[in-house]
Design a protein around this motif. Structure first.
Motif, PDB file in Angstrom:
ATOM      1  N   LEU A 126       0.839  -1.126   0.007  1.00 22.13           N
ATOM      2  CA  LEU A 126       0.125  -0.044  -0.020  1.00 22.13           C
ATOM      3  C   LEU A 126       1.107   1.305  -0.103  1.00 22.13           C
ATOM      4  CD1 LEU A 126      -2.816  -1.125   2.315  1.00 22.13           C
ATOM      5  CD2 LEU A 126      -2.869  -0.841   0.029  1.00 22.13           C
ATOM      6  N   ALA A 127       1.906   1.058   0.658  1.00 20.10           N
ATOM      7  CA  ALA A 127       2.883   2.470   0.575  1.00 20.10           C
ATOM      8  C   ALA A 127       3.492   2.670  -0.642  1.00 20.10           C
ATOM      9  CB  ALA A 127       3.754   2.164   1.968  1.00 20.10           C
ATOM     10  N   SER A 128       3.631   1.489  -1.478  1.00 19.32           N
ATOM     11  CA  SER A 128       4.547   1.692  -2.825  1.00 19.32           C
ATOM     12  C   SER A 128       3.403   1.805  -3.799  1.00 19.32           C
ATOM     13  CB  SER A 128       5.276   0.435  -2.756  1.00 19.32           C
ATOM     14  OG  SER A 128       6.254   0.041  -2.037  1.00 19.32           O
ATOM     15  N   HIS A 129       2.270   1.652  -3.777  1.00 20.49           N
ATOM     16  CA  HIS A 129       1.347   1.926  -4.584  1.00 20.49           C
ATOM     17  C   HIS A 129       0.194   2.701  -4.329  1.00 20.49           C
ATOM     18  CE1 HIS A 129       3.337  -1.396  -6.996  1.00 20.49           C
ATOM     19  NE2 HIS A 129       3.535  -2.102  -5.976  1.00 20.49           N
ATOM     20  N   MET A 158      -4.995   1.147  10.848  1.00 20.21           N
ATOM     21  CA  MET A 158      -4.072   1.443  10.044  1.00 20.21           C
ATOM     22  C   MET A 158      -4.500   1.676   8.599  1.00 20.21           C
ATOM     23  SD  MET A 158      -1.113  -0.887  11.582  1.00 20.21           S
ATOM     24  CE  MET A 158       0.216   0.003  10.773  1.00 20.21           C
ATOM     25  N   VAL A 159      -5.422   1.021   8.231  1.00 21.71           N
ATOM     26  CA  VAL A 159      -5.926   0.727   6.744  1.00 21.71           C
ATOM     27  C   VAL A 159      -7.489   1.356   6.813  1.00 21.71           C
ATOM     28  CG1 VAL A 159      -6.275  -0.846   5.003  1.00 21.71           C
ATOM     29  CG2 VAL A 159      -4.302  -0.910   5.901  1.00 21.71           C
ATOM     30  N   VAL A 160      -7.653   2.169   5.797  1.00 20.82           N
ATOM     31  CA  VAL A 160      -9.153   2.268   5.433  1.00 20.82           C
ATOM     32  C   VAL A 160      -9.506   1.652   4.138  1.00 20.82           C
ATOM     33  CG1 VAL A 160      -9.059   4.535   6.731  1.00 20.82           C
ATOM     34  CG2 VAL A 160      -8.419   4.544   4.282  1.00 20.82           C
ATOM     35  N   GLU A 161     -10.707   1.417   4.127  1.00 21.78           N
ATOM     36  CA  GLU A 161     -11.400   0.791   2.916  1.00 21.78           C
ATOM     37  C   GLU A 161     -12.479   1.737   2.222  1.00 21.78           C
ATOM     38  OE1 GLU A 161     -14.486  -3.013   2.153  1.00 21.78           O
ATOM     39  OE2 GLU A 161     -13.560  -2.602   4.067  1.00 21.78           O
ATOM     40  N   ARG A 162     -12.166   1.421   0.814  1.00 22.93           N
ATOM     41  CA  ARG A 162     -13.377   2.491   0.119  1.00 22.93           C
ATOM     42  C   ARG A 162     -14.145   1.501  -0.590  1.00 22.93           C
ATOM     43  NH1 ARG A 162     -13.280   4.495  -5.098  1.00 22.93           N
ATOM     44  NH2 ARG A 162     -11.328   3.898  -5.287  1.00 22.93           N
ATOM     45  N   ARG A 163     -15.292   1.534  -0.612  1.00 21.90           N
ATOM     46  CA  ARG A 163     -16.030   0.581  -1.863  1.00 21.90           C
ATOM     47  C   ARG A 163     -16.384   1.435  -2.850  1.00 21.90           C
ATOM     48  NH1 ARG A 163     -19.152  -3.990   1.420  1.00 21.90           N
ATOM     49  NH2 ARG A 163     -17.474  -4.055   3.344  1.00 21.90           N
ATOM     50  N   SER A 164     -16.350   0.715  -4.105  1.00 21.07           N
ATOM     51  CA  SER A 164     -16.703   1.258  -5.297  1.00 21.07           C
ATOM     52  C   SER A 164     -17.770  -0.001  -6.237  1.00 21.07           C
ATOM     53  CB  SER A 164     -15.570   1.855  -6.367  1.00 21.07           C
ATOM     54  OG  SER A 164     -16.147   2.305  -7.383  1.00 21.07           O
ATOM     55  N   GLY A 165     -18.945  -0.034  -6.082  1.00 23.39           N
ATOM     56  CA  GLY A 165     -19.598  -0.999  -6.463  1.00 23.39           C
ATOM     57  C   GLY A 165     -19.395  -2.319  -5.771  1.00 23.39           C
ATOM     58  N   ARG A 166     -18.941  -3.386  -6.419  1.00 28.38           N
ATOM     59  CA  ARG A 166     -18.625  -4.830  -6.042  1.00 28.38           C
ATOM     60  C   ARG A 166     -17.110  -4.719  -5.407  1.00 28.38           C
ATOM     61  NH1 ARG A 166     -19.982  -9.529  -9.449  1.00 28.38           N
ATOM     62  NH2 ARG A 166     -17.538  -9.091 -10.051  1.00 28.38           N
ATOM     63  N   HIS A 167     -16.268  -3.764  -5.892  1.00 30.85           N
ATOM     64  CA  HIS A 167     -14.780  -3.662  -5.580  1.00 30.85           C
ATOM     65  C   HIS A 167     -14.669  -2.970  -4.135  1.00 30.85           C
ATOM     66  CE1 HIS A 167     -14.105  -5.139  -9.410  1.00 30.85           C
ATOM     67  NE2 HIS A 167     -14.771  -4.251  -9.977  1.00 30.85           N
ATOM     68  N   ARG A 168     -13.444  -3.405  -3.292  1.00 31.20           N
ATOM     69  CA  ARG A 168     -12.872  -2.598  -2.340  1.00 31.20           C
ATOM     70  C   ARG A 168     -11.771  -2.381  -2.689  1.00 31.20           C
ATOM     71  NH1 ARG A 168     -15.143  -6.757   2.291  1.00 31.20           N
ATOM     72  NH2 ARG A 168     -17.265  -6.579   1.719  1.00 31.20           N
ATOM     73  N   TYR A 169     -11.204  -0.914  -2.172  1.00 31.12           N
ATOM     74  CA  TYR A 169      -9.950  -0.580  -2.422  1.00 31.12           C
ATOM     75  C   TYR A 169      -9.488  -0.006  -1.038  1.00 31.12           C
ATOM     76  CZ  TYR A 169     -11.176  -0.364  -7.230  1.00 31.12           C
ATOM     77  OH  TYR A 169     -11.629  -0.577  -8.486  1.00 31.12           O
ATOM     78  N   PHE A 170      -8.314  -0.514  -0.648  1.00 32.67           N
ATOM     79  CA  PHE A 170      -7.553  -0.117   0.678  1.00 32.67           C
ATOM     80  C   PHE A 170      -6.624   0.783   0.607  1.00 32.67           C
ATOM     81  CE2 PHE A 170      -9.616  -4.313   0.531  1.00 32.67           C
ATOM     82  CZ  PHE A 170     -10.311  -4.383   1.605  1.00 32.67           C
ATOM     83  N   SER A 171      -6.052   1.544   1.487  1.00 33.59           N
ATOM     84  CA  SER A 171      -5.188   2.435   1.605  1.00 33.59           C
ATOM     85  C   SER A 171      -4.752   2.704   3.201  1.00 33.59           C
ATOM     86  CB  SER A 171      -5.374   3.780   1.003  1.00 33.59           C
ATOM     87  OG  SER A 171      -6.469   4.415   1.396  1.00 33.59           O
ATOM     88  N   ILE A 172      -3.532   3.205   3.226  1.00 35.15           N
ATOM     89  CA  ILE A 172      -2.954   3.471   4.634  1.00 35.15           C
ATOM     90  C   ILE A 172      -3.696   4.758   5.099  1.00 35.15           C
ATOM     91  CG2 ILE A 172      -0.874   4.013   5.949  1.00 35.15           C
ATOM     92  CD1 ILE A 172       0.661   1.950   3.991  1.00 35.15           C
ATOM     93  N   ASP A 173      -4.132   4.651   6.202  1.00 40.88           N
ATOM     94  CA  ASP A 173      -4.503   5.919   6.796  1.00 40.88           C
ATOM     95  C   ASP A 173      -3.596   6.686   7.711  1.00 40.88           C
ATOM     96  OD1 ASP A 173      -5.869   8.027   8.156  1.00 40.88           O
ATOM     97  OD2 ASP A 173      -7.120   6.828   9.515  1.00 40.88           O
ATOM     98  N   PRO A 174      -2.834   7.538   6.930  1.00 43.07           N
ATOM     99  CA  PRO A 174      -1.762   8.380   7.601  1.00 43.07           C
ATOM    100  C   PRO A 174      -2.074   8.960   8.987  1.00 43.07           C
ATOM    101  CG  PRO A 174      -2.273   9.348   5.710  1.00 43.07           C
ATOM    102  CD  PRO A 174      -3.244   8.401   5.784  1.00 43.07           C
ATOM    103  N   ASP A 210       0.203   7.465  15.740  1.00 45.43           N
ATOM    104  CA  ASP A 210       0.335   7.761  17.141  1.00 45.43           C
ATOM    105  C   ASP A 210       1.506   6.607  17.538  1.00 45.43           C
ATOM    106  OD1 ASP A 210      -1.642   9.725  17.432  1.00 45.43           O
ATOM    107  OD2 ASP A 210      -3.129   8.046  17.856  1.00 45.43           O
ATOM    108  N   ALA A 211       1.552   5.481  16.982  1.00 50.94           N
ATOM    109  CA  ALA A 211       2.349   4.482  17.290  1.00 50.94           C
ATOM    110  C   ALA A 211       3.820   5.072  17.055  1.00 50.94           C
ATOM    111  CB  ALA A 211       2.014   3.243  16.861  1.00 50.94           C
ATOM    112  N   LEU A 212       3.724   5.483  15.763  1.00 53.07           N
ATOM    113  CA  LEU A 212       5.202   5.960  15.104  1.00 53.07           C
ATOM    114  C   LEU A 212       5.729   7.052  15.999  1.00 53.07           C
ATOM    115  CD1 LEU A 212       7.058   5.965  12.901  1.00 53.07           C
ATOM    116  CD2 LEU A 212       5.803   7.603  11.597  1.00 53.07           C
ATOM    117  N   GLN A 213       4.879   7.896  16.501  1.00 54.27           N
ATOM    118  CA  GLN A 213       5.303   9.230  17.228  1.00 54.27           C
ATOM    119  C   GLN A 213       5.973   8.511  18.510  1.00 54.27           C
ATOM    120  OE1 GLN A 213       5.503  12.501  16.396  1.00 54.27           O
ATOM    121  NE2 GLN A 213       6.677  12.547  18.175  1.00 54.27           N
TER     122      GLN A 213
END
Length: 123
Positions: free
Chosen positions: A28-31, A63-79, A85-88
């Protein structure tokens, strides 16, 4: 720190403990935003069902959020999520360790000469 913050941090660290989840996060971080199928294709060590299970755990950790578009699900990191907080927390901890390490090194420099002399005498 509140109990909720502590629980969020614990979920993040638990999520990061698994190598497949780290691979998912790396993908997810790379793409950027990716479909579950794309993520599965990037991780050859496990099947699609396992990737879906790990994505669910990453979503639950925040850490990850999901977005739905029709039947598809897309994931991304929630910065801005609990991973931040864990990084801090880790950054603060490492900075304190560096300060203590520097103080320890400077105070032990005088002692290291004493130790060197003792070792030479013992030899």
């Amino acid at each position: 720190m509140s109990d909720t913050d502590q629980q969020s941090r614990e979920l993040v660290f638990a999520a990061l403990a698994d190598h497949v989840r780290r691979q998912i996060l790396d993908t997810l971080a790379s793409h950027g935003e990716c479909s579950a199928g794309f993520i599965s294709d990037q991780i050859s060590s496990v099947g699609r069902t396992t990737v879906s299970t790990h994505l669910k755990a990453l979503k639950m950790s925040g850490m990850v959020v999901e977005r739905r578009s029709g039947r598809h699900r897309y994931f991304s990191i929630d910065p801005a999520g609990p991973a931040n907080d864990a990084l801090q927390f880790l950054q603060d901890m490492l900075e304190r360790a560096l300060v203590v390490g520097e103080e320890s090194t400077s105070s032990s420099e005088g002692h290291s000469e004493d130790r060197s002399a003792r070792v030479r005498r013992q030899a």
